[in-house]
Design an enzyme around this catalytic site. Sequence first.
Site, PDB file in Angstrom:
ATOM      1  N   HIS A 149       0.835  -1.203   0.000  1.00  0.00           N
ATOM      2  CA  HIS A 149       0.000   0.000   0.000  1.00  0.00           C
ATOM      3  C   HIS A 149       0.866   1.249   0.000  1.00  0.00           C
ATOM      4  O   HIS A 149       2.077   1.180   0.217  1.00  0.00           O
ATOM      5  CB  HIS A 149      -0.928   0.027   1.219  1.00  0.00           C
ATOM      6  CG  HIS A 149      -2.139  -0.832   1.069  1.00  0.00           C
ATOM      7  ND1 HIS A 149      -2.144  -2.162   1.400  1.00  0.00           N
ATOM      8  CD2 HIS A 149      -3.384  -0.558   0.600  1.00  0.00           C
ATOM      9  CE1 HIS A 149      -3.345  -2.670   1.149  1.00  0.00           C
ATOM     10  NE2 HIS A 149      -4.114  -1.709   0.664  1.00  0.00           N
ATOM     11  N   LYS A 174      -0.712   4.839   4.511  1.00  0.00           N
ATOM     12  CA  LYS A 174      -1.557   3.874   5.214  1.00  0.00           C
ATOM     13  C   LYS A 174      -0.975   3.603   6.595  1.00  0.00           C
ATOM     14  O   LYS A 174       0.190   3.232   6.735  1.00  0.00           O
ATOM     15  CB  LYS A 174      -1.675   2.571   4.425  1.00  0.00           C
ATOM     16  CG  LYS A 174      -2.655   1.588   5.058  1.00  0.00           C
ATOM     17  CD  LYS A 174      -3.006   0.455   4.121  1.00  0.00           C
ATOM     18  CE  LYS A 174      -3.985  -0.523   4.777  1.00  0.00           C
ATOM     19  NZ  LYS A 174      -5.253   0.131   5.166  1.00  0.00           N
TER      20      LYS A 174
END
Length: 234
Positions: free
Chosen positions: A131, A135
């Site tokens: 990600h 995040k």
Amino acid sequence: MKIALLGYGKMGKTIEQIAISRGHEIVLTIDKNDSDYDITKADVAIDFSIPNVAFNNISNCLNNNVPVISGTTGWLDRYDEAVALCEEKKGAFIYASNYSLGVNIFFELNKTLAKMMSSLKQYNVSMEEIHHTQKLDAPSGTAISLANDVIDQNANYSQWKLDEGDETTIPIVAKRIEDVPGTHTVTYESEVDTINIEHVAHTRQGFALGAVVAAEWIFGKSGVFTMKDVLNIS
């Protein structure tokens, strides 16, 4: 429909664009530092906030009879409390670790493959998720959902751990790379071959669209639902 956005980061802004394009009105945009707001202005709330405020956001909605869609991960130690509150207030609530249509199909593929592989003990399962660097939680909620679904279907595994694995533990490797919306890979490896299934998100649009579709679907309903209900996946 009047929508409140609880969390106004990159995902919140993408949801806003899609909701407006579908004819909805955004009546509230709440960032992580806002706590004094009137949620009753909204017909539905969509929560993509941060882990330490998600439960309060959800509770506020349910206490004020506002259906709420949550895609925030990292707060699920209080999920059962949210479900109990929803049932007590006869409210409406959906939590999903991922709202993408493609990912929800991927969830079903993962369950099917896990069941097929459950008798083949020569294969070891592992997972990787990648990600963007913003995040906050690791592993991702999607990876946790994938791992838990494997555990449900395959009695050889009883838990998952971040970066650690053994005969009964699924290892999940979490990587953070700039501008990666989300990639999830499930791998079964033996001495003779490897089987991979993978979902690669190209943009945030799929997640955002799914959240808006869920908000449209839940309006006027009561109960605790999942994306399987929204997408009519049997």
